[in-house]
Design a protein around this motif. Sequence first.
Motif, short mmCIF file in Angstrom:
data_model
loop_
_atom_site.label_atom_id
_atom_site.label_comp_id
_atom_site.label_asym_id
_atom_site.label_seq_id
_atom_site.Cartn_x
_atom_site.Cartn_y
_atom_site.Cartn_z
N PHE A 379 13.22 -2.46 -10.47
CA PHE A 379 12.31 -1.48 -11.04
C PHE A 379 12.37 -1.49 -12.57
CE2 PHE A 379 11.35 2.85 -12.51
CZ PHE A 379 10.07 3.01 -11.98
N THR A 514 9.95 4.38 -5.01
CA THR A 514 8.68 4.25 -5.72
C THR A 514 7.97 3.03 -5.17
OG1 THR A 514 9.70 5.15 -7.73
CG2 THR A 514 7.57 4.05 -7.97
N TYR A 518 3.09 2.23 -8.53
CA TYR A 518 3.28 3.67 -8.81
C TYR A 518 2.32 4.53 -7.96
CZ TYR A 518 5.65 1.76 -12.91
OH TYR A 518 6.48 1.05 -13.74
N ARG A 519 2.12 4.11 -6.72
CA ARG A 519 1.22 4.88 -5.85
C ARG A 519 1.94 6.01 -5.12
NH1 ARG A 519 -0.86 -0.23 -6.19
NH2 ARG A 519 -3.14 -0.41 -6.18
N ALA A 521 5.69 8.31 -4.90
CA ALA A 521 7.02 8.67 -5.41
C ALA A 521 7.72 9.50 -4.35
CB ALA A 521 6.91 9.45 -6.72
N GLY A 537 1.94 11.83 -5.05
CA GLY A 537 1.03 10.72 -5.30
C GLY A 537 -0.40 11.14 -5.05
N PRO A 543 -3.25 4.18 -8.10
CA PRO A 543 -1.99 4.27 -8.85
C PRO A 543 -1.97 5.48 -9.79
CG PRO A 543 -2.92 2.06 -8.95
CD PRO A 543 -3.98 2.94 -8.38
N ALA A 545 0.01 6.04 -13.23
CA ALA A 545 0.87 5.39 -14.22
C ALA A 545 2.04 6.29 -14.59
CB ALA A 545 0.06 5.05 -15.46
N GLN A 547 4.46 7.33 -12.69
CA GLN A 547 5.01 8.16 -11.60
C GLN A 547 6.05 7.36 -10.84
OE1 GLN A 547 2.83 10.80 -8.46
NE2 GLN A 547 2.80 8.72 -7.68
N PHE A 548 7.26 7.87 -10.76
CA PHE A 548 8.28 7.24 -9.93
C PHE A 548 9.21 8.32 -9.38
CE2 PHE A 548 9.54 7.14 -14.35
CZ PHE A 548 10.88 7.52 -14.36
N SER A 552 9.33 12.15 -10.71
CA SER A 552 8.28 12.96 -10.09
C SER A 552 8.74 13.74 -8.87
CB SER A 552 7.10 12.04 -9.70
OG SER A 552 6.61 11.34 -10.81
#
Length: 774
Positions: A379, A514, A518-519, A521, A537, A543, A545, A547-548, A552
């Motif tokens: 990641f 994730t 990044y779709r 979390a 999500g 996606p 941007a 977000q993980f 999140s």
Amino acid sequence: MKIVYLIRTRWRWLVGVPLLLVLAVIAADKIWPLPLSEVDPARVVVAEDGTPLWRFADANGIWRYPVTIEEVSPRYLQALIQYEDRWFWDHPGINPFSIARAAWQDLRYGRVVSGGSTLTMQVARLLDPHSRTFGGKVRQVWRALQLEWHLSKRDILTLYLNRAPFGGTLQGIGAASWAYLGKPPAKLSYAEAALLAVLPQAPSRLRPDRWPQRAQAARDKVLDRMVTQNVWPVSQVKESREEPVWLAPRQMPQLAPLFARRMLGVNNALKVTTTLDASLQRQLEELALGVKSRLPARSSLAMIVVDHTNMKVRGWVGSVDINDDSRFSHVDMVSAVRSPGSVLKPFIYGLALDEGLIHPASLLQDVPRRVGDYRPGNFDSGFHGPVSMSEALVRSLNLPAVQVLEAYGPKKFAGNLRNAGLPLILPPDAEPNLSLILGGAGARLEDIAAAYSAFARHGKAGKLRLTPGAPLVERRLMSPGAAWIIRRILANEAQPVPDNALAQVVPLAWKTGTSYGYRDAWAIGINARYVIGIWTGRPDGTPVAGQFGFASAVPLLNQVNNLLQPRSALESARLPRDPRPQTVSSGVICWPGGQSLSPGDSNCRRRLSTWLLEGSQPPTLLMPEQEGLHGINFPLWLNREGHRVAVDCPDAQQKTWIVWPLPLEPWLPAGEHRAARLPAADKVCPPRDDNAPPPLLLSGVREGAVIKRVPGQAFALLPLQSSGGEGGRWWFLNGEPLSAHSHLLSLKLDKSGEYQLLVMDDAGQVATVHFVVQ
């Protein structure tokens, strides 16, 4: 003869007329049956304690809360029967004396003074409404007689309890008690029982939330009746009269809408009782609304809370706000199929422990790899070299997880998860592969949370229980020892300690995930009693941007965990304990071999304390391409001076040198490199060529260099070269693979910042360099 004929004719009439009447009544009953069934009845979904969560009205917009006689306060039943129909248990459906009294009062006073309808007749009018005419009254009497014919008194009373009007769209004492008073009908006070007993007489005119003075006057009339009929004590009635009638606006159940909709599909009851905790559910939904403003546009969230001691679902939030269509909030994301990212990693490590492939301190390799066309990365786009299994799990490193899954087998891994209730959804005709462990298959939050219960249930994954009567079903996923070790690692307790220093109540153990792009979390947590599942999500899969999981989902996980903490010392004392299983012990192993070695052994380059399962110390897990000459166990022949010699040299003695895997050398001190570790070759009788590949070298930029772009140029140009090594070349810039495969590379960099350049050959050797572009 004439007399005989008259007698016979009379007897025919005496027998025939009643028989015809009986037949006519039976025929009428068949032609006009009681309208007891409804095509689209009102239904309600309730929490385990009976609190209504969500109501589903019937075709007329009416909602009810079905109850039985046992679920209603005896005070209400006393007030109802004594005020409305004292002879209910004795009359055949109609009370001639009450009807005659009501008719006489109507004639005498020219208005309705008291009604003559029995409770049975009122039920008849509720089932089959009619006009207030003589014909309508006859129809009501007929229906009342039908009710008494077909049903018991208890059944008729139950119908009244659930059909009596209480104002607006409310019907039944259950709905009225919850809507007006916020409590079950079994807990009514004397004053509340009297109020609700009289309310159906004029529900619109006496609504306590709109006309409290009228409602109080009617209630007091019932209380007085209870005194005159010696049903309730005078002192109790006097105290009840002093209780004011003041109610907040009616409370409509509005909790867990998506969960309630799901439950209607699996249960046909009019009142569906679930395992949810209404208080916790309300807190979770308030929490969701509180974080809504901080979510990106079109984003939603999902939360599930499961009591892992009995697998009851205590909280279920399928979307951030059911009323926000811009966030696709009608989609239940607890049961939606999404990419799980890294949340499956604890399962592969636990299963590999049981398989004897690894232990928590096993040396794993976080280095660039190529498996066919699959090139996994981390990641953070970097590599970390030698890591232990526990470190790889805590840091959620991808390459070590892929290495372990490759050794265990993707098909076997997917099959074990499916057997435990966690099916991984793959595209049509696709086979399980190494991408599974990084989110390469779909999964549901509800199934993931259920599978995580195995870490708290001694290796057995339980099936979610959505209703209190559902049986507890569980299947073995891993051994109790493996589950215990993984849970302790996730709770940041990977280092062995004595039992008297080991926390018996495990703190929050958690794992993030994730998905690609990044779709999705994720954050899954296990505390002493609950499994907590969080997803954020966009339901449409686009996606988000930046977000993980850690940024999140983890903050939301911590907030939910705080809601679940015990509020008293007594609650804390009742938390489940998790002692160390007998199959788990502590030990000390050595890198790079992965097993215990005696003190002073030169092959022990680093010692690590770790938990061991069944005392097993499997050797370091190697990748398939690292077997044979590229392995870590080097057989050597040494002479008396300790120099390497050929096998047929005089006085040659065989020794085994344990060296680090070649791909790890860029992350090791120079003294730990293979060339530095091996003894020098003897000049008189040198060893024969062992076909070891030459070392891989990278030239063109030195370690730590600062590269400055030429003024006027938008990029910095770096000509690079790889020498030595074996086979092809694979280049990586900040963890991302480059398209070049030759020994030469011309690198154009147009952005300032820190860079890591890495080149790998077919033998697994790696050369790396770090530099800065300004």
